[in-house]
Design an enzyme around this catalytic site. Structure first.
Site, short mmCIF file in Angstrom:
data_model
loop_
_atom_site.label_atom_id
_atom_site.label_comp_id
_atom_site.label_asym_id
_atom_site.label_seq_id
_atom_site.Cartn_x
_atom_site.Cartn_y
_atom_site.Cartn_z
N PRO A 210 0.82 -1.21 0.00
CG PRO A 210 -0.45 -1.39 1.93
CD PRO A 210 0.66 -2.01 1.20
N PRO A 211 0.28 2.41 -0.34
CG PRO A 211 -1.12 3.94 -1.39
CD PRO A 211 -1.11 2.59 -0.76
N GLY A 212 2.76 4.60 0.99
CA GLY A 212 3.33 5.14 2.22
C GLY A 212 3.94 4.11 3.15
CB THR A 213 4.16 0.49 3.23
OG1 THR A 213 4.14 0.32 1.82
CG2 THR A 213 2.77 0.35 3.77
N GLY A 214 6.85 2.66 2.61
CA GLY A 214 8.30 2.72 2.58
C GLY A 214 8.94 1.96 1.43
CE LYS A 215 4.81 0.86 -2.88
NZ LYS A 215 3.97 1.43 -1.82
CD GLU A 432 -19.78 9.55 17.97
OE1 GLU A 432 -19.16 8.47 18.10
OE2 GLU A 432 -20.12 9.99 16.85
CG ASP A 508 -22.12 5.12 12.35
OD1 ASP A 508 -20.90 5.21 12.33
OD2 ASP A 508 -22.87 5.78 13.08
P1 ADP Z 1 5.89 4.36 -0.70
O1 ADP Z 1 6.94 4.51 -1.73
O2 ADP Z 1 5.70 2.96 -0.22
O3 ADP Z 1 4.58 4.99 -1.06
P2 ADP Z 1 7.72 5.97 0.77
O4 ADP Z 1 8.89 5.09 0.75
O5 ADP Z 1 7.74 7.11 -0.17
O6 ADP Z 1 6.39 5.15 0.60
O7 ADP Z 1 7.52 6.48 2.26
C1 ADP Z 1 7.20 7.81 2.54
C2 ADP Z 1 7.81 8.23 3.85
O8 ADP Z 1 7.23 7.54 4.94
C3 ADP Z 1 9.27 7.94 3.93
O9 ADP Z 1 10.03 8.98 3.41
C4 ADP Z 1 9.51 7.78 5.42
O10 ADP Z 1 9.71 9.02 6.02
C5 ADP Z 1 8.19 7.23 5.92
N1 ADP Z 1 8.24 5.78 6.08
C6 ADP Z 1 7.45 4.89 5.47
N2 ADP Z 1 7.72 3.64 5.88
C7 ADP Z 1 8.72 3.73 6.78
C8 ADP Z 1 9.44 2.77 7.56
N3 ADP Z 1 9.18 1.46 7.47
N4 ADP Z 1 10.39 3.22 8.37
C9 ADP Z 1 10.65 4.53 8.47
N5 ADP Z 1 10.02 5.47 7.76
C10 ADP Z 1 9.05 5.10 6.92
ZN ZN Z 2 -21.82 6.90 14.37
#
Ligand code: ADP
Ligand code: ZN
Ligand code: MG
Length: 613
Positions: A210-215, A432, A508
């Site tokens: 998924p996006p933002g996982t550090g690929k 809530e 919900d």
């Molecule tokens: P992706 O390419 O998977 O969408 P990114 O590699 O660009 O994600 O990650 C974006 C930012 O999130 C990185 O620059 C870092 O700061 C942070 N980040 C994401 N995963 C990690 C991780 N496992 N450890 C440390 N930082 C992370």
């Molecule tokens: Zn609700």
């Protein structure tokens, strides 16, 4: 340009063709049209008048028209229809007009200069300028050669070893991915060792998650660990204005990589060029397809023992062309998943190194609350906490800053300006508490951690934060049913107390329906259908689109079952609230007054013996 170099730059031909077409147009249409525009047509009587007044300096008689110039300086040109006057020549002679060529007065030399030489020079300069720009975008690492021949150079960014200081320890969690990538690092260190024994290292590895996982981060870390040059290019950068440009960029990229081996080529977001080619006869995106074909060819073509490794990243593995995943290409798939609890703690720690922290900060509760957050979101949480500390005039980040930032990142900024009316606030409070109470009264539900009725910019008027102890990967049927009941709890409270319902439950409803539907179509939890997949899921890392795979009658039946399921849970939740109506009032009143209550406060009130009545 070396003599051995094949002239393989298609775009230069395209440019030459464009220039040729423009020049032909210039000579055939534009210049003549421009010239004739200076000749004004007058009627014959005006012409005669000018003749008698001796205003004409030169004339040219053609079959249909008489072209003439007046005696002013510079001369103006005219034409008039020839009416076939027999005395015309004599009269013109008398008036002192010369018989010369009036139109097309430009000499062949002028035509050559203005029609050909000048435009060619202009086009050459434009071509130089564009290719210079392309080269400077590429960085200065490889310019050279004739600039006119540099079209289609790949503009991959190159990170030389010294600048890529990212190492594996900068990537927290993701142990599995790191382990798989470690082998590539060993290989890049000593490609000869592998070649000696006859082992072939994988040419390519695909980072999937998924996006933002550090690929992207992982790919850079591989380069940093191996201490080799790192060519990075995004898939979208291949798709250019001119057809053939993308393919030529791929060729160029691989040529450069081979020159710089051992090195890493990283293609980010490869799905933009690597989408499945459709089988249809008419292709909608020829350029993309050409680029993909070129990539496949290059991957097959180059010598694996040279030490070039191709990494690619995508969050849509399901759309990739199967040819890309074949052995010899991206045959190694490296999953990069959302971090688990320990992973989240580690990621927070990595990013917290960059900020000043209070001594007593404990990351565990933060990581627990931020279940499901990606690495990028966690990095953002730390940064938001630092920003908040500055806003509040502190010199370091406290636990509270971090806690508050989770909500900022996950639920949107706290919206201080948006004010609910008293009545609305009361409804939201009951809503809530309805959720929380239903959750708390069902044995298997996660305890409530925080309830708030402070509106968020995300549009939620309030929310109940539930935290599971540890991460949950398996949900039992009972747990799902209880989750559905909890989702309906908000609406139930509104019904029970106000005898009317509001729009506040839309989210919900959506969630409850999704869960109920998934129970039937994907988890095989309905006794009637059993273990039959009625739905296929695509695009699983980006939210997940799903499509029904069953007959229309079955679809109707599924709908009926889903409706019944949700209704049943709704009734159950309603009953729970009815049985605990006094507590509901008590808790809602407390929340209404305090706007935010913690899980502990909630449990305390709930466990108090009922005082009234
Ligand atoms: P992706 O390419 O998977 O969408 P990114 O590699 O660009 O994600 O990650 C974006 C930012 O999130 C990185 O620059 C870092 O700061 C942070 N980040 C994401 N995963 C990690 C991780 N496992 N450890 C440390 N930082 C992370
Ligand atoms: Zn609700
Ligand atoms: Mg990325």
């Amino acid at each position: 340009m070396g003599s051995a170099k094949k002239p393989d730059r298609k775009p230069i031909y395209i440019y030459v063709i464009i220039v040729a077409v423009v020049m032909l147009l210039l000579n055939a249409v534009i210049i003549p049209a421009f010239k004739s525009r200076n000749i004004s047509e007058v009627d014959y009587s005006t012409f005669l008048e000018m003749v008698s007044e001796k205003q004409i300096s030169a004339a040219e008689i053609q079959t249909d028209y008489i072209y003439f110039a007046d005696s002013s300086e510079p001369a103006r040109y005219y034409k008039t229809a020839d009416v076939g006057d027999p005395d015309l020549v004599q009269e013109l002679k008398n008036s002192g007009a010369k018989f010369t060529k009036v139109i097309n007065k430009t000499s062949p030399l002028e035509t050559l200069i203005f029609g050909w030489v000048l435009p060619l020079v202009v086009f050459y300069l434009i071509g130089m300028y564009i290719s210079r720009k392309l080269i400077s975008r590429m960085g200065d690492s490889f310019g050279g050669g004739n600039p006119m021949l540099s079209f289609g150079k790949s503009n991959a960014k190159v990170y030389v070893p010294s600048t890529t200081s990212i190492k594996f320890h900068d990537v927290a969690g993701e142990e599995e991915a790191k382990q798989l990538l470690q082998e590539l690092v060993y290989y890049l260190h000593e490609p000869q060792k592998y070649a000696d024994i006859g082992a072939e290292c994988p040419k390519g590895a695909l980072l999937v998650g998924p996006p933002g996982t550090g690929k992207t981060l992982l790919a850079k870390a591989v380069a940093g660990e191996a201490n080799v040059p790192f060519f990075s290019i995004a898939g979208s950068e291949f798709v250019e204005m001119f057809v053939g440009m993308g393919a030529s960029k791929v060729r160029d990229l691989f040529k450069e990589a081979e020159k710089n081996a051992p090195c890493i080529v990283f293609i980010d977001e490869i799905d933009t060029i690597g989408k499945k080619r459709d089988g249809g006869a008419i292709s909608t995106n020829d350029e993309r397809e050409q680029t993909l074909n070129q990539l496949l060819t290059e991957m097959d073509g180059f010598d694996g023992s040279k030490g070039v490794i191709i990494l690619a990243a995508t969050n849509r593995p399901d759309v990739l062309d199967p040819a890309l995943l074949r052995p010899g290409r991206f045959d190694r798939r490296i999953p990069v998943e959302l971090p688990d609890l320990q992973g989240r703690i580690d990621i927070l720690k990595v990013h917290a190194k960059k900020v000043k922290l209070a001594d007593n900060v404990n990351f565990e509760p933060i990581a627990k609350t931020a279940a499901g957050a990606s690495g990028a979101e966690l990095a953002n949480i730390v940064n938001e906490a630092a920003l908040r500390a500055v806003r509040e005039g502190r010199r370091f980040v406290t636990q509270e800053d971090l806690q508050e930032s989770i909500e900022v990142v996950i639920a949107g900024y706290q919206k201080k300006t948006r004010v609910l009316s008293e009545k609305e606030k009361l409804v939201v409070a009951y809503h809530e508490i309805g959720h929380a109470l239903v959750a708390a009264k069902q044995s298997n539900s996660a305890p409530v951690q925080k309830i708030t009725i402070i509106p968020r910019t995300s549009g939620a008027l309030g929310y109940t934060l539930q935290v599971d102890e540890g991460d949950k990967y398996l949900l039992s049927k009972e747990e799902i049913l209880e989750k559905i009941a909890t989702f309906t709890g908000g609406r139930c409270a509104e019904e029970l107390i106000f005898h009317s319902i509001t729009t506040g439950a839309s989210n919900d409803i959506e969630q409850a329906t999704k869960l109920a539907r998934a129970m039937v179509t994907r988890y095989g939890m309905d006794p009637e259908f059993g273990m039959i997949a009625l739905e296929t899921q695509t695009n699983m890392y980006l939210g997940g689109d799903s499509s029904l795979a069953c007959a229309p009658e079955t679809a109707r039946k599924i709908d009926d079952i889903v409706v019944a399921l949700v209704k049943q849970q709704h009734d159950k939740a309603y009953q729970i609230l009815k049985d605990n109506e006094i507590k509901l009032h008590e808790l809602a009143k407390y929340l209404y007054e305090h706007e935010t209550i913690t899980g502990d406060e909630f449990m305390q009130i709930l466990d108090n013996p009922v005082t009234q009545i």
